[in-house]
Design a protein around this motif. Structure first.
Motif, PDB file in Angstrom:
ATOM      1  N   GLU A 103      26.499 -25.794 -28.237  1.00  0.00           N
ATOM      2  CA  GLU A 103      26.734 -25.731 -29.680  1.00  0.00           C
ATOM      3  C   GLU A 103      27.269 -27.069 -30.201  1.00  0.00           C
ATOM      4  O   GLU A 103      26.878 -27.525 -31.280  1.00  0.00           O
ATOM      5  CB  GLU A 103      27.693 -24.584 -30.018  1.00  0.00           C
ATOM      6  N   PHE A 120      20.318 -24.747 -38.788  1.00  0.00           N
ATOM      7  CA  PHE A 120      19.202 -24.739 -37.830  1.00  0.00           C
ATOM      8  C   PHE A 120      18.090 -23.812 -38.314  1.00  0.00           C
ATOM      9  O   PHE A 120      16.909 -24.130 -38.203  1.00  0.00           O
ATOM     10  CB  PHE A 120      19.696 -24.304 -36.442  1.00  0.00           C
ATOM     11  N   GLY A 174      24.456 -29.332 -30.446  1.00  0.00           N
ATOM     12  CA  GLY A 174      23.682 -28.937 -31.628  1.00  0.00           C
ATOM     13  C   GLY A 174      24.296 -29.487 -32.899  1.00  0.00           C
ATOM     14  O   GLY A 174      23.603 -29.948 -33.804  1.00  0.00           O
ATOM     15  N   ARG A 175      25.623 -29.455 -32.949  1.00  0.00           N
ATOM     16  CA  ARG A 175      26.323 -29.942 -34.138  1.00  0.00           C
ATOM     17  C   ARG A 175      26.102 -31.447 -34.328  1.00  0.00           C
ATOM     18  O   ARG A 175      25.839 -31.923 -35.431  1.00  0.00           O
ATOM     19  CB  ARG A 175      27.819 -29.640 -34.003  1.00  0.00           C
ATOM     20  N   LYS A 207      24.377 -22.353 -37.633  1.00  0.00           N
ATOM     21  CA  LYS A 207      23.207 -21.528 -37.373  1.00  0.00           C
ATOM     22  C   LYS A 207      22.255 -21.522 -38.574  1.00  0.00           C
ATOM     23  O   LYS A 207      21.042 -21.616 -38.434  1.00  0.00           O
ATOM     24  CB  LYS A 207      23.674 -20.070 -37.149  1.00  0.00           C
ATOM     25  N   SER A 228      14.389 -24.954 -38.998  1.00  0.00           N
ATOM     26  CA  SER A 228      13.339 -24.389 -38.138  1.00  0.00           C
ATOM     27  C   SER A 228      12.086 -24.041 -38.949  1.00  0.00           C
ATOM     28  O   SER A 228      11.042 -23.735 -38.390  1.00  0.00           O
ATOM     29  CB  SER A 228      13.853 -23.145 -37.407  1.00  0.00           C
ATOM     30  N   TRP A 243      19.712 -22.264 -30.910  1.00  0.00           N
ATOM     31  CA  TRP A 243      20.657 -22.084 -32.027  1.00  0.00           C
ATOM     32  C   TRP A 243      20.912 -20.620 -32.387  1.00  0.00           C
ATOM     33  O   TRP A 243      21.929 -20.304 -32.998  1.00  0.00           O
ATOM     34  CB  TRP A 243      20.190 -22.862 -33.247  1.00  0.00           C
ATOM     35  N   MET A 302      22.544 -31.999 -35.409  1.00  0.00           N
ATOM     36  CA  MET A 302      22.333 -31.608 -36.803  1.00  0.00           C
ATOM     37  C   MET A 302      22.832 -32.692 -37.754  1.00  0.00           C
ATOM     38  O   MET A 302      22.232 -32.955 -38.794  1.00  0.00           O
ATOM     39  CB  MET A 302      23.040 -30.272 -37.064  1.00  0.00           C
ATOM     40  N   TYR A 316      16.699 -26.418 -29.329  1.00  0.00           N
ATOM     41  CA  TYR A 316      18.075 -25.905 -29.297  1.00  0.00           C
ATOM     42  C   TYR A 316      18.083 -24.373 -29.348  1.00  0.00           C
ATOM     43  O   TYR A 316      17.281 -23.780 -30.077  1.00  0.00           O
ATOM     44  CB  TYR A 316      18.895 -26.464 -30.466  1.00  0.00           C
ATOM     45  N   THR A 358      14.221 -30.029 -32.896  1.00  0.00           N
ATOM     46  CA  THR A 358      15.083 -28.955 -33.419  1.00  0.00           C
ATOM     47  C   THR A 358      14.841 -27.654 -32.661  1.00  0.00           C
ATOM     48  O   THR A 358      15.779 -26.929 -32.325  1.00  0.00           O
ATOM     49  CB  THR A 358      14.801 -28.734 -34.921  1.00  0.00           C
ATOM     50  N   PHE A 379      24.338 -19.639 -31.276  1.00  0.00           N
ATOM     51  CA  PHE A 379      25.526 -20.352 -31.759  1.00  0.00           C
ATOM     52  C   PHE A 379      26.503 -19.397 -32.433  1.00  0.00           C
ATOM     53  O   PHE A 379      26.117 -18.342 -32.952  1.00  0.00           O
ATOM     54  CB  PHE A 379      25.133 -21.469 -32.742  1.00  0.00           C
TER      55      PHE A 379
END
Ligand SMILES: *[C@@H]1O[C@H](CO)[C@@H](O)[C@H](O)[C@H]1NC(C)=O
Ligand SMILES: *[C@@H]1O[C@H](CO)[C@@H](O)[C@H](O)[C@H]1NC(C)=O
Length: 342
Positions: free
Chosen positions: A34, A109, A37-38, A106, A113, A97, A41, A95, A92, A100
């Motif tokens: 996560e 993402f 991912g952050r 979320k 997506s 997500w 992002m 991940y 993207t 998360f």
């Protein structure tokens, strides 16, 4: 017997502790994923902002100065940005997500997506962009003849036609201008509009929707948004009908019974605005005047609330409701403006 139970409990305990350890391990992994991912992002959001800015500037240059060169350039930039978005989308989607914890991350993402119209193959995307550009060019370039002098045929939406709608109170001139312009610009856009709908529906399917209508409704992030709109409309309809009747009465006083019927719809060309982006009831403010103390109050409201759309609400708020409600309305407007401009 007792021993058997103890052994069973021990066994259950052992199994449970294995699960807890496993869960802790994967919780740490999930937290690390996560965090990655952050970070991703943040960079994605920055590069996407830069790309969208570039695309918007190119579109602005074209829309404010319609030349073949600017159109070609706008198309090129739009296709490049679509390409860049497609590449980013692939990353993207690597991940996990959905797992998360942070609902906001979320949601970001989830939004990234959906690739949007960039999901189209380049030739179809090019057709979509061209259809939009053609409609903008038709809108800007369509010309009609002057009501008084039918040999003068170079009136455009900006500035002449907009000016006529803002200033003229000759119902015949307004009707003539309205019909002529819609013939010149509307009919000429038909083929491009059909192309636009077809390409947008293709893009919708590539994003997992049945149609572009379903896609646009998904933006509300509510499964029952259509039912909610229907309920809201039921709620607001009595007020809307009163505002409609009120505006119609004032238009009858101005243009006479022959032009505006007592019970029928309001002729669109009489509302003082040529292009209704918001609502056909954003009638000329003067129709709502004279109101007792209205101008001062309207000015104060506009300055305080800082929004032109409050004119309509002002008309309804001051006429249909008690005046005491106006401050409530201002509070709502302010919070809405603040939400839209963080
Ligand atoms: C309009 O665009 C052309 C390029 O097609 C450019 O040469 C010209 O300077 C632009 N005009 C204005 C006023 O920006
Ligand atoms: C047409 O003539 C009327 C009356 O003389 C005038 O008020 C109006 O502005 C004219 N319209 C245009 C588009 O010149």
């Amino acid at each position: 017997m007792m021993l058997k139970i103890i052994v069973e409990l021990a066994l259950v305990g052992a199994i449970a502790s294995v699960f807890i350890v496993a869960a802790q391990g994967s919780a740490e992994e999930r937290a690390a994923e996560e965090a990655a991912g952050r970070r991703y992002m943040r960079t994605l959001d920055e590069s996407t902002s830069r790309a969208k800015n570039r695309k918007t500037l190119a579109a602005w240059e074209y829309q404010s100065n319609i030349t073949d060169f600017n159109q070609e350039r706008q198309l090129q930039v739009a296709l490049e940005v679509a390409d860049q978005e497609k590449e980013a989308w692939k990353e993207t989607m690597t991940y996990l997500w959905h797992e998360f914890e942070d609902p906001e991350l979320k949601r970001m993402f989830q939004k990234y997506s959906k690739l949007g119209t960039s999901a189209l193959p380049e030739d179809l995307n090019q057709r979509l962009i061209s259809a939009i550009n053609n409609m903008q060019a038709t809108y800007a370039k369509a010309t009609i003849c002057d009501y008084n002098d039918r040999t003068k045929c170079d009136l455009r939406v900006e500035p002449e036609i907009t000016e006529i709608f803002a200033k003229s109170s000759d119902a015949e001139e307004l009707k003539y201008t309205w019909l002529e312009w819609h013939k010149a610009a509307g009919a000429a856009s038909k083929a491009d509009f059909i192309e636009y709908i077809n390409m947008d529906n293709e893009a919708a399917k590539l994003n997992g929707y049945d149609s572009v209508a379903e896609w646009w409704l998904s933006e509300y992030e509510e499964a029952d948004s259509e039912d909610q709109f229907a309920a809201l409309w039921d709620q607001i309809k009595p007020l809307y009908q009163q505002i409609h009747a009120y505006v119609r009465r004032h238009l009858r006083l101005r243009y006479g019974d022959q032009v505006v019927s007592a019970k029928g719809p309001i002729p669109a060309h009489l509302l003082g605005k040529f292009f209704f982006k918001h609502s056909s009831l954003t009638a000329r403010v003067s129709v709502c005047n004279p109101l007792p103390k209205s101008r001062a109050e309207l000015t104060r409201l506009l300055i305080e609330c800082g929004s032109e759309s409050s004119i309509l609400y002002y008309c309804s708020a001051s006429d249909m409701f008690a005046r005491a409600r106006v401050p409530d309305f201002c509070a709502i407007m302010r919070s809405r403006i603040a939400k839209n401009n963080p």
